[in-house]
Design an enzyme around this catalytic site. Structure first.
Site, short mmCIF file in Angstrom:
data_model
loop_
_atom_site.label_atom_id
_atom_site.label_comp_id
_atom_site.label_asym_id
_atom_site.label_seq_id
_atom_site.Cartn_x
_atom_site.Cartn_y
_atom_site.Cartn_z
N GLY A 150 0.88 -1.01 -0.11
CA GLY A 150 0.02 -0.08 -0.07
C GLY A 150 0.89 1.04 -0.07
O GLY A 150 2.17 1.31 0.40
N GLN A 178 2.92 10.13 0.99
CA GLN A 178 4.15 9.54 1.24
C GLN A 178 5.31 9.70 -0.08
O GLN A 178 6.33 9.66 0.16
CB GLN A 178 4.23 7.98 1.10
CG GLN A 178 3.30 7.53 2.61
CD GLN A 178 3.17 5.91 2.91
OE1 GLN A 178 2.48 5.30 2.18
NE2 GLN A 178 4.09 5.22 3.31
N CYS A 230 5.75 0.24 7.27
CA CYS A 230 5.23 1.27 6.38
C CYS A 230 6.58 1.50 5.50
O CYS A 230 7.82 1.55 6.02
CB CYS A 230 5.12 2.40 7.43
SG CYS A 230 4.62 3.83 6.43
N LEU A 231 6.20 1.93 4.33
CA LEU A 231 7.46 2.08 3.47
C LEU A 231 8.02 3.51 3.67
O LEU A 231 9.23 3.82 3.46
CB LEU A 231 6.88 2.37 1.99
CG LEU A 231 6.34 1.02 1.39
CD1 LEU A 231 5.95 1.32 -0.22
CD2 LEU A 231 7.73 -0.07 1.35
N HIS A 244 -4.59 1.52 7.54
CA HIS A 244 -3.04 2.04 7.36
C HIS A 244 -3.19 3.12 6.52
O HIS A 244 -2.74 4.36 6.96
CB HIS A 244 -2.15 0.79 7.32
CG HIS A 244 -0.71 1.44 7.20
ND1 HIS A 244 0.14 0.93 7.97
CD2 HIS A 244 0.01 2.28 6.36
CE1 HIS A 244 1.27 1.39 7.82
NE2 HIS A 244 1.25 2.19 6.94
N GLU A 245 -3.48 2.99 5.12
CA GLU A 245 -3.37 3.89 4.27
C GLU A 245 -4.11 4.98 4.50
O GLU A 245 -3.93 6.21 4.20
CB GLU A 245 -3.60 3.45 2.74
CG GLU A 245 -2.59 2.13 2.40
CD GLU A 245 -1.44 2.46 2.61
OE1 GLU A 245 -0.77 3.45 2.73
OE2 GLU A 245 -0.59 1.38 3.03
N HIS A 280 -2.90 7.64 6.79
CA HIS A 280 -1.74 8.41 6.04
C HIS A 280 -2.41 9.76 5.76
O HIS A 280 -1.69 10.87 5.79
CB HIS A 280 -1.12 7.91 4.97
CG HIS A 280 0.25 6.81 5.33
ND1 HIS A 280 1.19 7.32 5.93
CD2 HIS A 280 0.42 5.69 4.95
CE1 HIS A 280 2.04 6.53 6.08
NE2 HIS A 280 1.71 5.33 5.76
ZN ZN Z 1 2.37 3.59 5.82
#
Ligand code: ZN
Length: 172
Positions: free
Chosen positions: A45, A50, A94-95, A136-137, A140
């Protein structure tokens, strides 16, 4: 085109993102770039903040089985309509917080409504990993990271590691 992913801590990861008005070709291109960036990472995701774009757009694909068909989802203005009382615990990553993982408790099932790549309103019920990922997304888009669910000490420890990582990368 692949885009650079912001690493926590970054003020852009703490912002509440603005809703998208019209699904333009520019926004479709942005979504395609995000999918390319996510698959390349690799991740399941990615949210627009991000990559430094403060708009309500997320992409995800939680198909993990080897050989299974990909299922890329593009969601503009996603919102959770309903969440189950029953919860699930997943070890999340998380990226924007590379190589750090921690267990987070979230509702197990969520109903989500969004606008798709073609501008159509869609809704679907997500369960398991898909439910965790979409929550989670969407977090963000409200400036919230999975480490915000952890105890302050653990959160500070991870943040210090990320500050060190960013200093090391800046020196390269
Ligand atoms: Zn994340």
């Amino acid at each position: 085109m692949k885009r650079p992913i912001l690493i926590h801590p970054d003020p852009r990861l703490k912002k509440v993102c603005a809703p998208v008005a019209d699904i333009s070709d520019d926004l479709r291109q942005l979504a395609d770039d995000m999918l390319e960036t996510m698959y390349d990472a690799p991740g399941i995701g990615l949210a627009a903040p991000q990559i430094g774009v403060l708009e309500r757009l997320i992409v995800l694909d939680c198909v993990k089985e080897e050989g299974a068909a990909a299922r890329p989802l593009v969601m503009f203005n996603p919102r959770i309509l309903a969440a189950s009382d029953e919860t699930n615990v997943y070890e999340e990553g998380c990226l924007s917080i590379p190589e750090q993982y921690a267990e987070v408790t979230r509702p197990r099932v969520v109903d989500v409504e969004w606008i798709d790549r073609d501008g159509k309103v869609r809704s679907e019920t997500f369960d398991g990993l898909w439910a965790t990922c979409v929550q989670h997304e969407i977090d963000h888009l409200d400036g919230k990271l999975f480490i915000d669910y952890l105890k302050p000490l653990k959160r500070q420890m991870i943040t210090r590691k990320m500050q060190k990582l960013k200093r090391e990368r800046a020196r390269l």
